[in-house]
Structure formats: structure tokens, C-alpha cells
Design an enzyme around this catalytic site. Structure first.
Site, short mmCIF file in Angstrom:
data_model
loop_
_atom_site.label_atom_id
_atom_site.label_comp_id
_atom_site.label_asym_id
_atom_site.label_seq_id
_atom_site.Cartn_x
_atom_site.Cartn_y
_atom_site.Cartn_z
CE1 TYR A 215 -3.72 2.67 0.92
CE2 TYR A 215 -1.76 3.67 2.15
CZ TYR A 215 -3.01 3.58 1.41
OH TYR A 215 -3.81 4.82 1.58
CD GLU B 190 -5.86 4.24 -0.86
OE1 GLU B 190 -6.16 4.70 0.52
OE2 GLU B 190 -7.01 3.67 -1.22
#
Ligand code: GDP
Ligand code: MN
Length: 333
Positions: free
Chosen positions: A101, A189
Site C-alpha cells: 500500500y 492512493e
């Protein structure tokens, strides 16, 4: 304003972040053609503005163009968390070794952007934050200095990224920061950022949220707005320059000034009611604006009554009255 995955990834690519080859399709036939162009295995990804598409069956691997067409037909007929799927992204399938991530958002408490990385990629970051917060490594970015090289290295080290990927990771982190800053984003993101079996780092998913208040200086982004999936009332409200947010209660509110609108909602709740909306018609609203606002409130079937709380002085009360009359004339009550 939220951007779709395919839009976010296009912006990422322009800023030098590696993404898989692929294109967006609105029909199953187009999906098949793209799969043929890409040759071999592809992934068919529903383009809806919610997370967790994978779990909802909105992301499927296809081994052939024929299967791509079949899966695209299924996915284009789906609703995910109440949103209809109108487009699918057809991407070259990646063979994944590791999912990471990497994201940036604003940390209001720190008054700075924060870049976060986690070795627990592919899982929604909110869930990681709840269950295993120690797995999220954070660095705060000074907006005047930008992301520093040592900070990117701290993130890489913090998630135990193998050394041979640090350079590529650092470049991606810098590009993501550039993307975030140059587009006035409130979120950028990559989840997952993957290490492929041939040892490359690739952004498989992308998500961006752009600050609505900065859209005036990003005409290219405004064009990306997906009116299809926005609540129609919010689209209407924007057209008339009203700040409107739909809520779940039964008491509609028409108020001028954001502070007064919030106080009005508090009062309603204090007495056990539930507001049906937040609505700030702004100072000096014309009767047309008032009339548009009233129509928006009345289009909500939950609304049983409407509370008008207009502070005279910044808005003329006769204009408000005229707006109410005009709106009501258009209804058969
Ligand atoms: P989200 O569920 O809405 O966040 O959608 P993602 O784009 O993040 O995809 C969810 C998951 O599907 C990823 O975490 C991967 O595990 C898997 N996935 C997505 N693209 C590919 C791909 O090209 N190949 C493989 N093997 N898995 C993929
Ligand atoms: Mn994802």
C-alpha cells in the site's frame, strides 16, 4: 471530487508511475477488442467510485478475449454498493508476488500531508488502521520542502521492502507526491502497488480525490467528473451554486450561511429530530436560487417538513418568499 481508477491511473502514468497496459470500455464488445490488442490474459475491472470491488465480484481475470467479453457482460450488468457499473477497465493481467500500500492524504491534526506505506497491501487501509495500525508506516511531508529522499527510504525500510526495489519505490513515491500536489488532491492512493513476478513495481489500482475548492484551476479534471454516478440532487445544487449534502432524516432545512446551517442541524438533533439535508443557499441568494433549493429539498421522498432559517440582512427575505412561491407554483400540492 473522486476520480475513477482509470482516470487516476492515467494521471499517475503522466507523472511517471508505472501502470499496466490497458484501456476503458463501455461495452463488452469493446472489452473483447481491447483484450485482443493486449493479447493473452486480462483483468476486467468495474469502474465505480467505491472500494472493495474485488470482494463484490467486480474484478475478474479473463484468460481469453472471449472470456473477457463474457465477464465484461456480467460486470457491466452489475450494481456495486448501489452504483451501476457503466464502464470497465481492461488491463493486462499482472502476475503478483507482493502487494504493497502507498498513499498520501492530509493529516489534519498534524496540519501536513502524510505519506503512508504498508506491507499489507490489497486490503482497505481503513481496515489495516483498525486492526493492525503498527503495519502502517507514516512520514509527514513539509509542503514547502516536498517529499525528501530519506523519507521515501524510511518508508521502504519500514515495510521491509527488498533493497533492489528501493530506487523504483523512491521514484514512485516522489511521483505520487507530485501528482498529489499538482492536482490539489486530498487523496492519492495506490493499493495495491505490486512487485510482479518479473520484479517490477507496478500500480495495479489507483484512487484520487481532488479538492472541490481547487477545481477552478483544473479545468482538465472538471471534465473528468462522472455525472452519472453522482446523486442528481448534488449535481443540480452545484449548477445553482448551492452547498447541499443529502442526509437521512425527515426535516428538510433551508438556511443561509454554513455556520447557521450547522447550528440548525444541531438544534433539530438536540430536540430529537433528524435533518434531511445540509443546505446553505449562501448570502444574498436570488429568488431563482431559493426556488431551485426548494425543489431539490422536495425531491427527497423522506422529507416530511421543511424548516426555513433565513438570517435577514445578508439575504433579502422578500427574495426568499418569492422563491418559495415560484417553487410551489410548479408543484401540484
Ligand atoms: P479494489 O478491490 O476496489 O480495491 O480493486 P483493486 O484494483 O485493488 O483489485 C483488488 C484485488 O484484485 C487486488 O488487490 C489484486 O489482488 C487483484 N487484482 C487486481 N488486478 C490484478 C491482476 O492484474 N492480476 C491479478 N492476479 N490480480 C489482480
Ligand atoms: Mn484497491
Amino acid at each position: 471530487m473522486k476520480l475513477h481508477e482509470y482516470q487516476s491511473k492515467q494521471i499517475f502514468a503522466r507523472n511517471g508511475i508505472p501502470i499496466p497496459k490497458g484501456r476503458v470500455a463501455a461495452t463488452a464488445y469493446e472489452a473483447k477488442q481491447i483484450a485482443e490488442e493486449l493479447g493473452g490474459r486480462v483483468v476486467i475491472k468495474s469502474q465505480v467510485l467505491v472500494g472493495g470491488r474485488g470482494k463484490a465480484g467486480g474484478i475478474r481475470l479473463a484468460k481469453s478475449p472471449h472470456e473477457a467479453e463474457e465477464l465484461a457482460t456480467q460486470i457491466l450488468g452489475m450494481e456495486i454498493k448501489g452504483l451501476p457499473v457503466r464502464k470497465v477497465l481492461v488491463d493486462e493481467a499482472a502476475s503478483i508476488e507482493t502487494e504493497i500500500y502507498l498513499g498520501i492524504t492530509n493529516d489534519r491534526a498534524a496540519r501536513k500531508p502524510v505519506m503512508m506505506a504498508s506491507a499489507a497491501g490489497g486490503v482497505e487501509i481503513e481496515q489495516v488502521a483498525r486492526e493492525t495500525p503498527e503495519k502502517i508506516i507514516k512520514v509527514h511531508i513539509d509542503p514547502l520542502l516536498g517529499l525528501r529522499d530519506y523519507q521515501a527510504r524510511d518508508l521502504a525500510a519500514g515495510i521491509d521492502l527488498p533493497r533492489d526495489h528501493w530506487r523504483a519505490f523512491g521514484q514512485i513515491a516522489h511521483s505520487l507526491w507530485q501528482t498529489y500536489q499538482n492536482n490539489d488532491a486530498t487523496l492519492a492512493e495506490i493499493n495495491p502497488l505490486v512487485i510482479t513476478s518479473d520484479n517490477r513495481l507496478v500500480a495495479l489500482d489507483g484512487k484520487m480525490v481532488v479538492d472541490d475548492n481547487a477545481l477552478f484551476r483544473h479545468p482538465d479534471l472538471v471534465e473528468m467528473r462522472d455525472l452519472d454516478v453522482e446523486a442528481q440532487a448534488e449535481t443540480e445544487a452545484r449548477k445553482y451554486g448551492l452547498s447541499f449534502i443529502k442526509l437521512d432524516g425527515q426535516i428538510g432545512c433551508m438556511v443561509n450561511g454554513a455556520g447557521l446551517a450547522m447550528a440548525t442541524m444541531d438544534i433539530i438533533k438536540f430536540f430529537g429530530g433528524e435533518p434531511a439535508n445540509f443546505l446553505d443557499i449562501g448570502g444574498g441568494a436570488s429568488s431563482e436560487k431559493v426556488s431551485a433549493a426548494l425543489k431539490i429539498i422536495l425531491s427527497d421522498p423522506n422529507v416530511k417538513v421543511i424548516l426555513f432559517n433565513i438570517f435577514g440582512g445578508i439575504t433579502r427575505c422578500d427574495e426568499v418568499a418569492r422563491g418559495i412561491v415560484a417553487a410551489l407554483q410548479g408543484f401540484d400540492t
